[in-house]
Write a protein that holds these residues in place. Sequence first.
Motif, short mmCIF file in Angstrom:
data_model
loop_
_atom_site.label_atom_id
_atom_site.label_comp_id
_atom_site.label_asym_id
_atom_site.label_seq_id
_atom_site.Cartn_x
_atom_site.Cartn_y
_atom_site.Cartn_z
N VAL A 1 38.77 2.27 6.34
CA VAL A 1 38.29 1.33 7.37
C VAL A 1 39.33 1.14 8.45
CG1 VAL A 1 37.62 -1.07 7.79
CG2 VAL A 1 36.72 0.13 5.80
N VAL A 2 40.57 0.93 8.04
CA VAL A 2 41.65 0.70 9.01
C VAL A 2 41.89 1.95 9.85
CG1 VAL A 2 44.10 0.17 9.28
CG2 VAL A 2 42.73 -1.07 7.59
N LEU A 3 41.90 3.12 9.22
CA LEU A 3 42.11 4.36 9.96
C LEU A 3 41.01 4.57 10.98
CD1 LEU A 3 43.25 6.75 7.07
CD2 LEU A 3 44.68 5.60 8.77
N LYS A 4 39.81 4.18 10.64
CA LYS A 4 38.68 4.30 11.57
C LYS A 4 38.95 3.48 12.84
CE LYS A 4 33.83 2.88 11.98
NZ LYS A 4 32.65 2.37 11.25
N TYR A 5 39.48 2.28 12.67
CA TYR A 5 39.70 1.42 13.84
C TYR A 5 40.97 1.79 14.59
CZ TYR A 5 35.79 -1.04 11.93
OH TYR A 5 34.54 -1.33 11.45
N ILE A 6 41.90 2.45 13.92
CA ILE A 6 43.04 3.02 14.65
C ILE A 6 42.52 4.11 15.59
CG2 ILE A 6 45.12 4.42 14.43
CD1 ILE A 6 45.74 2.95 11.85
N ALA A 7 41.62 4.95 15.08
CA ALA A 7 41.02 5.99 15.93
C ALA A 7 40.21 5.37 17.05
CB ALA A 7 40.16 6.92 15.08
N ALA A 8 39.52 4.26 16.76
CA ALA A 8 38.74 3.58 17.79
C ALA A 8 39.64 3.03 18.89
CB ALA A 8 37.92 2.46 17.16
N ALA A 9 40.80 2.48 18.50
CA ALA A 9 41.75 1.97 19.50
C ALA A 9 42.26 3.12 20.37
CB ALA A 9 42.92 1.27 18.80
N ARG A 10 42.49 4.27 19.78
CA ARG A 10 42.92 5.44 20.56
C ARG A 10 41.84 5.82 21.56
NH1 ARG A 10 43.98 10.74 17.16
NH2 ARG A 10 41.78 10.37 16.67
N GLU A 11 40.57 5.81 21.12
CA GLU A 11 39.47 6.16 22.02
C GLU A 11 39.35 5.17 23.17
OE1 GLU A 11 37.58 8.83 21.96
OE2 GLU A 11 38.57 9.64 20.20
N ARG A 12 39.81 3.95 22.95
CA ARG A 12 39.77 2.93 24.01
C ARG A 12 40.93 3.09 24.98
NH1 ARG A 12 36.98 -1.81 22.24
NH2 ARG A 12 37.80 -2.85 24.06
N GLY A 13 41.80 4.07 24.73
CA GLY A 13 42.89 4.35 25.65
C GLY A 13 44.21 3.69 25.33
N LEU A 14 44.32 3.05 24.17
CA LEU A 14 45.58 2.41 23.80
C LEU A 14 46.56 3.45 23.27
CD1 LEU A 14 43.57 -0.08 23.72
CD2 LEU A 14 45.14 -1.05 22.04
N GLY A 15 47.84 3.17 23.48
CA GLY A 15 48.86 3.92 22.79
C GLY A 15 49.17 3.21 21.49
N VAL A 16 49.02 3.90 20.37
CA VAL A 16 49.18 3.27 19.06
C VAL A 16 50.43 3.80 18.38
CG1 VAL A 16 48.13 2.87 16.80
CG2 VAL A 16 46.67 3.05 18.83
N ILE A 17 51.26 2.88 17.87
CA ILE A 17 52.39 3.24 17.02
C ILE A 17 52.02 2.85 15.60
CG2 ILE A 17 54.84 2.94 16.54
CD1 ILE A 17 55.23 2.09 19.42
N PHE A 18 51.77 3.85 14.77
CA PHE A 18 51.30 3.64 13.40
C PHE A 18 52.49 3.81 12.45
CE2 PHE A 18 48.41 5.69 9.93
CZ PHE A 18 48.53 4.56 9.15
#
Length: 302
Positions: free
Chosen positions: A211-228
Motif C-alpha cells: 500500500v505504501v509503495l503504491k502511494y510512493i509511486a503515486a507521489a512520483r506521478e504527481r511530480g514530487l521528488g521522493v527520498i525513500f
Amino acid sequence: MGAPSGRQEVMGMTTNDLTKPTPAAEGTTEPVVQLKGVGKLYGNVRALEGIDLDVRPGQVTCVLGDNGAGKSTLIKIISGLHQHDEGEYVVDGKPVRLHNPREALNLGIATVYQDLATVPLMPVWRNFFLGSELTRGPWPIRRLDIERMKETTQTELSAMGIHLDNLEQPIGTLSGGQRQSVAIARAVYFGARVLILDEPTAALGVKQSGVVLKYIAAARERGLGVIFITHNPHHAYMVGDHFSVLRLGALELNAARDDVSLEELTNHMAGGTELAALKHELAQVRGVDVEELPEVVNSPST
C-alpha cells in the motif's frame, strides 16, 4: 499554503505500475535538492563524509543502509534539523544552510517520520490539518471551518487514490499503511516538492508495505521528488529510479536504476566487500568449505 494545481488521480495501480519509468526519471529535469560532498561531524565522530545526492521532480531516490550507516543524520540535514559541516546543500541551484525544519518546509521539503506526527484518538480529518487548521469568521471569534476541512481531506485523499469510509474515525484505528498514505497525501497538499520518507515500510507486513509503495509511486506521478529511506532493497527496487547505499557514513553505491540489478543492490546492502574479505579469511580456516558458500556478486562502485 494552498494546494498545488493540476492533480491527477492515481487508482488501481499494479506492481508493474510501480516500476513504470517517468519522463523525470530519464534525467530531463534539474534537481530540486542537491548534496555536494556533504559531511557531518559530532565532535570527533564523523557521521557523514563526501555525500553526493540529487533529488529530481518525478523521481524516487532510494537511500539504503544498515543501522548506523548515516541515514538518520542525512534526513536531519536535508530536513533542516541539523546543519552540515562540509560540502554544499543546494536547493533550486542555490546553496542554503537551513536552521530548522520550518525553513525546509518553506522551500517545499517535507519529512514523514516513522511516528507520523499524528494524534491516534483524533479523527482522520483533524490529523490531516493538524497544526494548520482552517478557520472562518472575523477575529477574535474565528472558529474551525470543519466542513471545509472534511471536504478538502476527502478530495485530497481521493486524488491520491486513497479511499476511506469514514473520516470521523480515529486515525489510530487505520492500518499502518493507511496512516502512512494519509501522511503522504497531507504533505502533498501542503505544498511539498520534495518528500522524505523515513523507513515507511519498516514495521509493516507485506500487504501494507505494498500500500505504501503504491502511494510512493503515486507521489512520483504527481511530480514530487521522493527520498525513500529504507533498509529493504526489494522495496526500494520496486519504486526506485536512483539508489544510494550508505555504509559507515560514506557512499558505498551511487547508481541509476539502469546501472544496477536487484541482486547487486542486495549485495551492497549485505556488505559485499566485507563478505568477500570474510570468505577469503574463512578459506584459511581448516574445516570450512568456502566452495559451499554463496558467491559474492561484483557490482558497480560509486
